[in-house]
Enzyme design. Structure first.
Site, short mmCIF file in Angstrom:
data_model
loop_
_atom_site.label_atom_id
_atom_site.label_comp_id
_atom_site.label_asym_id
_atom_site.label_seq_id
_atom_site.Cartn_x
_atom_site.Cartn_y
_atom_site.Cartn_z
N SER A 138 22.57 75.03 49.14
CA SER A 138 23.06 76.67 49.51
C SER A 138 21.87 76.91 50.93
O SER A 138 20.79 76.76 50.99
CB SER A 138 22.71 77.64 48.34
OG SER A 138 22.24 78.67 48.67
N GLU A 140 20.65 79.68 50.81
CA GLU A 140 19.40 80.30 49.92
C GLU A 140 18.28 79.51 50.38
O GLU A 140 17.25 80.12 50.11
CB GLU A 140 19.78 80.61 48.54
CG GLU A 140 20.68 82.04 48.24
CD GLU A 140 19.89 83.19 48.76
OE1 GLU A 140 18.90 83.44 48.37
OE2 GLU A 140 20.58 84.11 49.58
N TYR A 162 16.76 81.43 42.27
CA TYR A 162 18.00 80.57 42.49
C TYR A 162 17.49 79.76 43.61
O TYR A 162 17.81 78.51 43.62
CB TYR A 162 18.95 81.70 42.85
CG TYR A 162 20.21 80.92 43.34
CD1 TYR A 162 21.03 80.38 42.38
CD2 TYR A 162 20.31 80.93 44.83
CE1 TYR A 162 22.32 79.73 43.18
CE2 TYR A 162 21.54 80.00 45.41
CZ TYR A 162 22.41 79.60 44.19
OH TYR A 162 23.74 79.03 44.96
P1 NAP Z 1 30.74 80.45 40.39
O1 NAP Z 1 32.07 80.85 40.79
O2 NAP Z 1 29.75 81.19 39.92
O3 NAP Z 1 31.19 79.15 39.61
C1 NAP Z 1 29.93 78.39 38.78
C2 NAP Z 1 30.44 77.50 37.85
O4 NAP Z 1 29.25 76.89 37.04
C3 NAP Z 1 31.38 78.21 36.88
O5 NAP Z 1 32.48 77.31 36.57
C4 NAP Z 1 30.47 78.20 35.64
O6 NAP Z 1 31.28 78.26 34.39
C5 NAP Z 1 29.85 76.91 35.69
N1 NAP Z 1 28.60 77.01 35.00
C6 NAP Z 1 27.58 77.77 35.14
N2 NAP Z 1 26.47 77.58 33.98
C7 NAP Z 1 26.84 76.22 33.45
C8 NAP Z 1 26.34 75.33 32.58
N3 NAP Z 1 25.10 75.76 32.06
N4 NAP Z 1 27.00 74.31 32.24
C9 NAP Z 1 28.22 73.97 32.93
N5 NAP Z 1 28.79 74.73 33.70
C10 NAP Z 1 28.18 76.05 34.12
O7 NAP Z 1 30.13 79.81 41.92
P2 NAP Z 1 30.89 79.11 43.14
O8 NAP Z 1 30.80 80.45 43.98
O9 NAP Z 1 32.18 78.46 42.92
O10 NAP Z 1 29.96 78.30 43.71
C11 NAP Z 1 30.19 76.91 43.43
C12 NAP Z 1 28.27 76.27 43.64
O11 NAP Z 1 28.04 76.29 45.02
C13 NAP Z 1 27.49 76.72 42.80
O12 NAP Z 1 26.45 75.78 42.35
C14 NAP Z 1 26.77 77.79 43.82
O13 NAP Z 1 25.42 77.82 43.73
C15 NAP Z 1 26.72 76.90 44.96
N6 NAP Z 1 26.97 77.83 46.18
C16 NAP Z 1 27.83 78.68 46.28
C17 NAP Z 1 27.88 79.50 47.56
C18 NAP Z 1 29.03 80.68 47.72
O14 NAP Z 1 28.89 81.55 48.63
N7 NAP Z 1 30.05 80.81 46.98
C19 NAP Z 1 27.21 78.94 48.62
C20 NAP Z 1 26.28 78.12 48.47
C21 NAP Z 1 26.15 77.39 47.30
P3 NAP Z 1 31.65 79.69 33.92
O15 NAP Z 1 33.11 79.55 34.38
O16 NAP Z 1 31.86 79.29 32.24
O17 NAP Z 1 30.92 80.78 34.12
O1 G4F Z 2 27.12 88.47 47.44
P1 G4F Z 2 25.62 88.35 47.25
O2 G4F Z 2 25.26 88.65 45.65
O3 G4F Z 2 25.38 86.99 47.64
P2 G4F Z 2 23.94 86.01 47.87
O4 G4F Z 2 22.67 86.62 47.20
O5 G4F Z 2 23.88 85.86 49.57
O6 G4F Z 2 24.23 84.80 47.16
C1 G4F Z 2 25.54 83.97 47.42
O7 G4F Z 2 25.50 83.15 48.41
C2 G4F Z 2 24.58 82.22 48.55
C3 G4F Z 2 24.55 81.27 49.93
O8 G4F Z 2 23.72 81.91 50.87
C4 G4F Z 2 24.97 81.29 47.35
F1 G4F Z 2 24.19 80.02 47.25
C5 G4F Z 2 25.09 81.93 45.98
O9 G4F Z 2 25.15 81.18 44.98
C6 G4F Z 2 25.53 83.37 46.20
O10 G4F Z 2 26.96 82.86 45.97
O11 G4F Z 2 24.68 89.34 47.98
C7 G4F Z 2 24.74 89.52 49.39
C8 G4F Z 2 23.87 90.56 50.06
C9 G4F Z 2 22.34 90.42 49.40
O12 G4F Z 2 21.58 90.59 50.72
C10 G4F Z 2 22.27 91.63 48.31
O13 G4F Z 2 20.99 92.11 48.44
O14 G4F Z 2 24.42 91.56 49.55
C11 G4F Z 2 23.33 92.38 49.38
N1 G4F Z 2 23.67 93.43 48.37
C12 G4F Z 2 23.86 94.94 48.52
N2 G4F Z 2 24.48 95.46 47.41
C13 G4F Z 2 24.32 93.21 47.11
C14 G4F Z 2 24.83 94.59 46.47
N3 G4F Z 2 24.70 92.16 46.38
C15 G4F Z 2 25.20 92.21 45.23
N4 G4F Z 2 25.70 91.04 44.53
N5 G4F Z 2 25.66 93.37 44.44
C16 G4F Z 2 25.31 94.49 45.21
O15 G4F Z 2 25.66 95.63 44.66
#
Ligand code: NAP
Ligand code: G4F
Length: 346
Positions: A138, A140, A162
């Site tokens: 990520s 992050e 995280y």
């Molecule tokens: P998501 O929608 O939150 O999906 C997470 C998945 O992990 C869900 O299927 C969840 O199952 C499963 N999970 C959580 N805890 C688990 C456990 N203990 N055992 C087995 N499965 C478990 O996340 P996403 O946005 O698709 O992201 C996919 C991956 O990319 C994650 O690892 C995330 O950290 C990473 N990532 C995401 C972003 C982004 O912007 N989306 C960016 C960088 C990296 P349930 O449905 O049961 O909750």
């Molecule tokens: O949408 P967010 O929660 O995403 P964040 O923290 O960037 O993390 C996501 O992207 C990561 C990749 O960079 C992934 F690894 C991670 O799994 C996840 O998918 O928050 C985005 C921004 C933050 O700065 C947060 O402080 O939005 C700001 N924010 C402001 N108000 C909020 C809110 N975030 C959330 N979730 N909820 C709010 O009400």
């Protein structure tokens, strides 16, 4: 299990990325196996269109029970499926939540990845061939960034439990690769969104509120830090990059991003503007939604991915916002028609 068909095992198949990756792999003839954790009410909404019933005979998605906390189950699953490719998408993926649940986040995101890698190590010995591994790293990891845009060589400085947990998973993948026995690649993915994004993430929280406010189902939207800057892309574009990484003979790590950055405020302005609304009239600031440590700026350079994988993002920022608002408007209309609160289970 002996066929010529390529088999992929996806952890986190029920999530946003898992569902799009499943579609992408099915489109390339893969047999897809997904690990689903046990829940009192299974959350399969994003896969509803991929059931054996909807895919018909030969539908190639098989779901297996399992959890990133269960090493023995992961080992058995890898040996049973005998996959060619494993995509580790499972995670406690909410940064804000990780401050309240740091131990759980470390167990699932960091040690969970190690458990899976160990299962692959044993699985390779039992199956007698290599398994290619994708780790969902990520942006992050960059956290308090020391340069912009961020590249594969930008130093890591995570700013949340995280991010710290994902850093362990990243390095254990790199270490296993450098130790010579894992074909492991890490995708350092910047934020990517879609109508299937979980409702607790800021983009989806905004687009859902915009749609509901426009229909009179909601009055206000509470948000935290509006000044944070993110590089937002489109999830279907990003799962393609995951697959491309595993098609390379040499495993490596890649930044996947758009190269553009926008503030949460700009996202609000565009999303409310899509339905002719002024965001300033509806947003309330809630100090509880600010994070103890924030990532102020993310902006990634996808140069390496473009040059080595031939990957580039297709969706524009405006297109992304419009796609999400329009999908949530549809959802809110159904909610309005039924007189109740709908959730798509994300
Ligand atoms: P998501 O929608 O939150 O999906 C997470 C998945 O992990 C869900 O299927 C969840 O199952 C499963 N999970 C959580 N805890 C688990 C456990 N203990 N055992 C087995 N499965 C478990 O996340 P996403 O946005 O698709 O992201 C996919 C991956 O990319 C994650 O690892 C995330 O950290 C990473 N990532 C995401 C972003 C982004 O912007 N989306 C960016 C960088 C990296 P349930 O449905 O049961 O909750
Ligand atoms: O949408 P967010 O929660 O995403 P964040 O923290 O960037 O993390 C996501 O992207 C990561 C990749 O960079 C992934 F690894 C991670 O799994 C996840 O998918 O928050 C985005 C921004 C933050 O700065 C947060 O402080 O939005 C700001 N924010 C402001 N108000 C909020 C809110 N975030 C959330 N979730 N909820 C709010 O009400």
């Amino acid at each position: 299990m002996q066929t010529d068909t390529r088999r992929a095992l996806i952890t986190g198949i029920t999530g946003q990325d898992g569902s799009y990756l499943t579609e992408w792999l099915l489109g390339r003839g893969y047999e897809v196996h997904g690990m689903v954790r046990r829940s009192s009410s299974p959350c399969l909404g994003r896969l509803a269109h991929l059931t054996p019933e909807s895919l018909g005979v030969g539908g190639r998605v098989t779901l297996h029970a399992g959890d990133m906390g269960d090493a023995g189950g992961l080992a058995r699953l890898v040996q049973e499926v005998a996959p060619h490719e494993v995509y580790n998408l499972a995670a406690q993926s909410h940064v804000g939540v990780s401050f309240d649940q740091p131990t759980y986040t470390a167990d699932v995101n960091a040690v969970g990845a190690l458990r899976l890698i160990e299962a692959i190590r044993g699985g390779q010995d039992a199956i007698g061939r290599q398994i290619r591994f994708y780790q969902a790293s990520s942006s992050e990891l960059f956290g308090r960034v020391s340069e912009s845009p961020q590249t594969e060589s930008t130093p890591f400085h995570p700013r949340s439990p995280y991010g710290v947990a994902k850093l362990y998973a990243h390095w254990i993948t790199v270490n296993s690769r450098e130790s010579g026995w894992l074909h492991g690649s890490c995708g350092i993915l910047f934020n990517h969104e879609s109508p299937r994004r979980g409702e607790a993430f800021v983009t989806r929280k905004i687009t859902r509120a915009v749609a509901r406010i426009s229909l009179g189902l909601q009055k206000k939207l509470s948000l935290g830090n509006l000044d944070a800057l993110r590089d937002w892309g489109y999830a279907p574009d990003y799962v393609e990059a995951m697959w491309l990484m595993l098609q390379q003979d040499d495993p490596d790590d890649y930044v996947i991003a758009t190269g553009e950055t926008r503030s949460v405020r700009e996202f609000c302005e565009k999303a409310f503007g899509r339905l002719g609304l002024d965001y300033r009239e509806f947003i309330e600031c809630d100090p509880r939604l600010f994070r103890p440590a924030e990532v102020d700026l993310l902006c990634g350079s996808p140069t390496k991915a473009r040059e080595r994988l031939g990957w580039k993002p297709r969706m524009t920022f405006d297109g992304l916002v419009a796609t999400m608002v329009d999908a949530d408007l549809e959802l809110a209309r159904r909610e309005s028609d039924c007189g109740g609160v709908f959730s798509d289970g994300t």
